[in-house]
Design an enzyme around this catalytic site. Structure first.
Site, PDB file in Angstrom:
ATOM      1  N   LYS A 183     -14.698  73.922 -29.372  1.00  5.85           N
ATOM      2  CA  LYS A 183     -14.679  73.470 -27.929  1.00  5.85           C
ATOM      3  C   LYS A 183     -13.515  72.502 -27.744  1.00  5.85           C
ATOM      4  O   LYS A 183     -13.561  71.404 -28.289  1.00  5.85           O
ATOM      5  CB  LYS A 183     -16.074  73.002 -27.510  1.00  5.85           C
ATOM      6  N   GLU A 186     -12.031  69.458 -22.225  1.00 10.90           N
ATOM      7  CA  GLU A 186     -11.910  70.334 -20.997  1.00 10.90           C
ATOM      8  C   GLU A 186     -10.825  69.834 -20.203  1.00 10.90           C
ATOM      9  O   GLU A 186     -10.257  70.725 -19.394  1.00 10.90           O
ATOM     10  CB  GLU A 186     -13.146  69.995 -19.968  1.00 10.90           C
ATOM     11  N   GLY A 236     -12.786  62.561 -31.852  1.00 11.20           N
ATOM     12  CA  GLY A 236     -12.853  61.938 -30.759  1.00 11.20           C
ATOM     13  C   GLY A 236     -13.269  60.446 -30.657  1.00 11.20           C
ATOM     14  O   GLY A 236     -12.948  59.777 -31.643  1.00 11.20           O
ATOM     15  N   GLY A 237     -13.934  59.866 -29.601  1.00  7.60           N
ATOM     16  CA  GLY A 237     -14.359  58.472 -29.546  1.00  7.60           C
ATOM     17  C   GLY A 237     -15.566  58.310 -30.037  1.00  7.60           C
ATOM     18  O   GLY A 237     -16.309  59.146 -30.550  1.00  7.60           O
ATOM     19  N   GLY A 241     -19.212  60.506 -30.743  1.00  6.63           N
ATOM     20  CA  GLY A 241     -19.372  60.945 -32.110  1.00  6.63           C
ATOM     21  C   GLY A 241     -20.715  60.686 -32.564  1.00  6.63           C
ATOM     22  O   GLY A 241     -21.206  61.464 -33.304  1.00  6.63           O
ATOM     23  N   GLU A 258     -14.296  62.271 -37.000  1.00  2.68           N
ATOM     24  CA  GLU A 258     -13.117  61.350 -36.970  1.00  2.68           C
ATOM     25  C   GLU A 258     -12.815  60.767 -35.867  1.00  2.68           C
ATOM     26  O   GLU A 258     -12.681  61.355 -34.802  1.00  2.68           O
ATOM     27  CB  GLU A 258     -11.745  62.041 -37.181  1.00  2.68           C
ATOM     28  N   CYS A 297      -4.936  58.187 -32.168  1.00  7.03           N
ATOM     29  CA  CYS A 297      -5.899  57.565 -33.307  1.00  7.03           C
ATOM     30  C   CYS A 297      -5.368  56.887 -34.005  1.00  7.03           C
ATOM     31  O   CYS A 297      -5.781  55.899 -34.473  1.00  7.03           O
ATOM     32  CB  CYS A 297      -6.977  58.699 -33.661  1.00  7.03           C
ATOM     33  N   GLU A 400     -10.530  49.917 -29.110  1.00  8.01           N
ATOM     34  CA  GLU A 400      -9.364  50.911 -29.087  1.00  8.01           C
ATOM     35  C   GLU A 400      -8.932  51.323 -27.853  1.00  8.01           C
ATOM     36  O   GLU A 400      -9.890  51.492 -26.971  1.00  8.01           O
ATOM     37  CB  GLU A 400     -10.029  52.096 -29.789  1.00  8.01           C
TER      38      GLU A 400
END
Length: 506
Positions: A183, A186, A236-237, A241, A258, A297, A400
Site C-alpha cells: 500500500k 495515497e 512512516g511517522g 507506526g 522505520e 527521514c 521531526e
C-alpha cells in the site's frame, strides 16, 4: 472537482494478476505539488480491496509456485526487473518528480538505487549456502538450519521516496520467496504501481505481487490487522507506526517499523581548519538538511557546531541556503522542489513560527518564496530555512519537522557534543565531522543512532543494514538483516539410525 477526462487515468489496484477498479468504484486525483493541479486519477481502495488482495497473496503463497521456485530462478527474475528499471529510468524518474515534487535528477538517482536493491538481493540469495549444518555430536544425526519465506507480507510505504522505500521491502521479500500486498501513500502511488507492472512483465507468477491504493486509515489499517498477513513492514511517522504495531499485536505478526528521525550533524572546529575542509562541511550541511526539501527521514535537521567556528559557519550556511534555486522539479537548473502538499507546508510554517516565538533567530528563509515562472503561486514552495540559537527545549528541535528547516545548536567539548546529539527520542542517523581520526571513532561509537557517517552525510549501501534506535523503529532493511526480516528459521533434525528410546515400560 477537476474534469477527470482530461487527466491520466492510471491502473493502481492489482490483485491476483489482474488490474481492476476499486470495489466501491471510488477514485482519487493525484496532484502535482509544483502547481497544485491534478494530473492523474487512480483507484481509491478500501478494506474490501485489501481483503481481495490479501486473499490473492495467500493463495499464491499456499498453492502457487513462487515459494518453492529455485533460488537461482528467483534471483534471475529480480535481475530482469533491475534491467526493466534501467530501461524505463527516464519515464519513472519524471513520474517520481511530478508525484513528489523532487527534482528530476533526484528521481533518476532514486531509480538507479531501486535497480541496485534488486540486483543486490538477487546476488545475496544466489550466493547463499542452502543451509547451516549444526554439529549434533553424532555421525548418526544430520542437523541443519534452513530459511523459509515468512508468507504473506503487507508493506505500507511513505510519500517521500515512494519507489525506493517500496523496493527496500519488495526486493528482499521476493528474494526470500514471499508474496505481498503493498500500500503506497495515497498521495504518491504512481511509481509503485508502475513497479508492479514491471514485475508482471518480468514473469512473476500471478498473485505474488499485489497493490492496493487508498488511505492508511482504511487500507493500511486492514492490512496491519488482517489474520492472513504474516508480516507487516511500515515506513512512516511515529503515530501511524504505533497504530500499526497495535493492530498487528493480536495476531502476533512479525513487524518491521522505520519511523523517522531527528538527526544530528556534529561539526568539530578541526574539520574546518582548512578552506577546503570548511567548504566541504558547509556544503554537506546544506545537502544533509535540504535535499528533497528536507523531506527525508535521515535529514541532518540538527546542526550541532563547535562554538569557536559557529558564527562563520552559520553565516556562510545561511548565505548559501538563500541561493538555492527553488522551482518545479522538472525545470532545468532547479535545485529544490516544492513540499509534497499544502498540509505539509502548513506544518512547516507552524514549526517555524513556534521556534521564533521560543527565541530562535532566523538566518535565512522562513517564508514562502515570491512566485515566478518556475514557482507557480499555487505550488507548495517554502524557502530553505536556517534557525540559529536553538536549544533542546524548542519543539522544532525535539520534533521531526520533515521539511527544509535546519536548527543550529552549539557545543564546547566532545562530551557536550555527544550529549546534545543523543538528546533525542529518535535514533535513526547522525554524522560527525572532524579531522581527528581518534575522535571520529570515539564519537561515532558513542552516538545512539542506527547509522553514523564520518565526514559525509546521506550515503547508504545496499549491503549495510538500515534502521534505528529508540523511537526510530524496530527491524532492519537492506543488507543480510533486511533479507532476514522476510524469513523464518527452521531447524531440521534427521536421525539416520533411529533406535528405541525406552523411556517408558512396555
Amino acid at each position: 472537482m477537476a474534469d477527470t477526462t482530461e487527466l491520466q487515468v492510471r491502473t493502481s489496484i492489482h490483485a491476483g494478476g489482474e488490474w481492476r477498479a476499486a470495489v466501491s468504484g471510488a477514485t482519487r486525483e493525484i496532484f502535482d505539488p509544483a502547481d497544485a493541479l491534478p494530473f492523474a486519477v487512480v483507484a481509491e481502495g478500501d478494506e474490501k480491496d485489501a481483503d481481495l488482495a490479501v486473499a490473492a497473496a495467500r493463495r499464491a503463497f499456499d498453492e502457487g509456485p513462487w515459494p518453492h521456485t529455485p533460488v537461482a530462478e528467483r534471483a534471475a527474475l529480480l535481475r530482469r526487473v533491475a534491467g526493466l528499471l534501467v530501461r524505463d529510468r527516464e519515464e519513472l524518474g519524471l513520474l517520481e518528480s511530478r508525484d513528489t515534487g523532487k527534482t528530476v535528477e533526484e528521481g533518476r538517482v532514486d531509480i538507479d538505487c531501486v535497480a541496485d536493491a534488486f540486483r543486490y538481493f538477487a546476488d545475496l540469495v544466489a550466493g547463499e549456502a542452502p543451509g547451516r549444518v549444526v554439529d549434533a555430536g553424532s555421525t548418526d544425526v544430520h542437523s541443519v538450519v534452513v530459511h523459509e519465506p515468512v508468507g504473506v507480507c503487507a508493506m505500507i510505504t511513505p510519500w517521500n521516496y515512494p519507489l525506493l522505500q517500496a523496493s527496500w521491502k519488495i526486493s528482499p521479500a521476493l528474494a526470500a520467496g514471499n508474496t505481498f500486498v503493498v500500500k503506497p501513500s495515497e498521495i504518491t502511488p504512481l511509481t509503485t504501481a508502475a513497479l508492479i507492472g514491471l514485475l508482471t512483465e518480468a514473469g512473476l507468477p500471478a498473485g505474488v505481487a499485489n497493490i492496493v491504493t487508498g488511505p492508511g486509515h482504511t487500507v493500511g489499517a486492514r492490512l496491519a490487522e488482517h489474520p492472513d498477513v504474516d508480516l507487516v513492514s511500515f515506513t512512516g511517522g511515529l503515530v501511524s507506526g504505533t497504530k500499526v504495531a497495535e493492530a498487528a499485536a493480536p495476531t502476533v505478526k512479525k513487524v518491521a517499523l522505520e519511523l523517522g528521525g531527528k538527526n544530528p550533524n556534529v561539526v568539530f572546529a578541526d574539520s574546518c581548519a582548512t578552506e577546503e575542509g570548511f567548504d566541504t562541511a558547509v556544503d554537506q550541511a546544506l545537502n544533509a538538511a535540504f535535499i528533497h526539501s528536507g523531506q527525508v527521514c535521515s535529514a541532518g535537521a540538527r546542526l550541532i557546531v563547535e562554538e569557536s567556528v559557529r558564527d562563520r559557519f552559520v553565516t556562510e550556511l545561511a548565505r548559501r541556503a538563500e541561493r538555492i534555486r527553488l522551482g518545479r522539479g522538472t525545470a532545468d537548473g532547479v535545485e529544490c522542489g516544492p513540499l509534497v502538499s499544502e498540509q505539509q507546508r502548513d506544518k512547516i510554517e507552524a514549526h517555524v513560527a513556534s521556534a521564533l516565538k521560543e527565541g530562535a533567530v532566523l538566518r535565512s528563509g522562513g517564508k514562502r518564496p515570491e512566485p515566478s515562472a518556475e514557482r507557480p503561486e499555487a505550488g507548495y514552495f517554502y524557502e530553505p530555512t536556517v534557525l540559529d540559537h536553538c536549544h533542546r527545549g524548542m519543539r522544532v528541535v525535539r520534533e521531526e519537522v520533515f521539511g527544509p528547516v535546519l536548527t543550529v545548536e552549539t557545543f564546547r567539548t566532545e562530551d557536550e557534543a555527544v550529549a546534545l546529539a543523543n538528546d533525542t527520542e529518535y535514533g535513526l542517523a547522525g554524522a560527525v565531522w572532524t579531522a581527528d581520526a581518534g575522535r571520529a571513532r570515539r564519537v561515532a561509537g558513542r552516538l545512539r543512532h542506527g547509522t553514523v557517517w564520518i565526514n559525509d552525510f546521506h550515503p547508504y549501501l545496499p549491503q549495510a543494514e538500515w534502521g534505528g534506535f529508540g523511537k526510530s523503529g524496530v527491524g532492519r532493511e537492506l543488507g543480510p538483516a533486511g533479507l532476514a526480516e522476510y524469513r523464518e528459521t527452521k531447524h531440521i533434525y534427521q536421525n539416520l539410525a533411529p533406535k528405541p528410546v525406552r523411556w517408558f515400560a512396555g
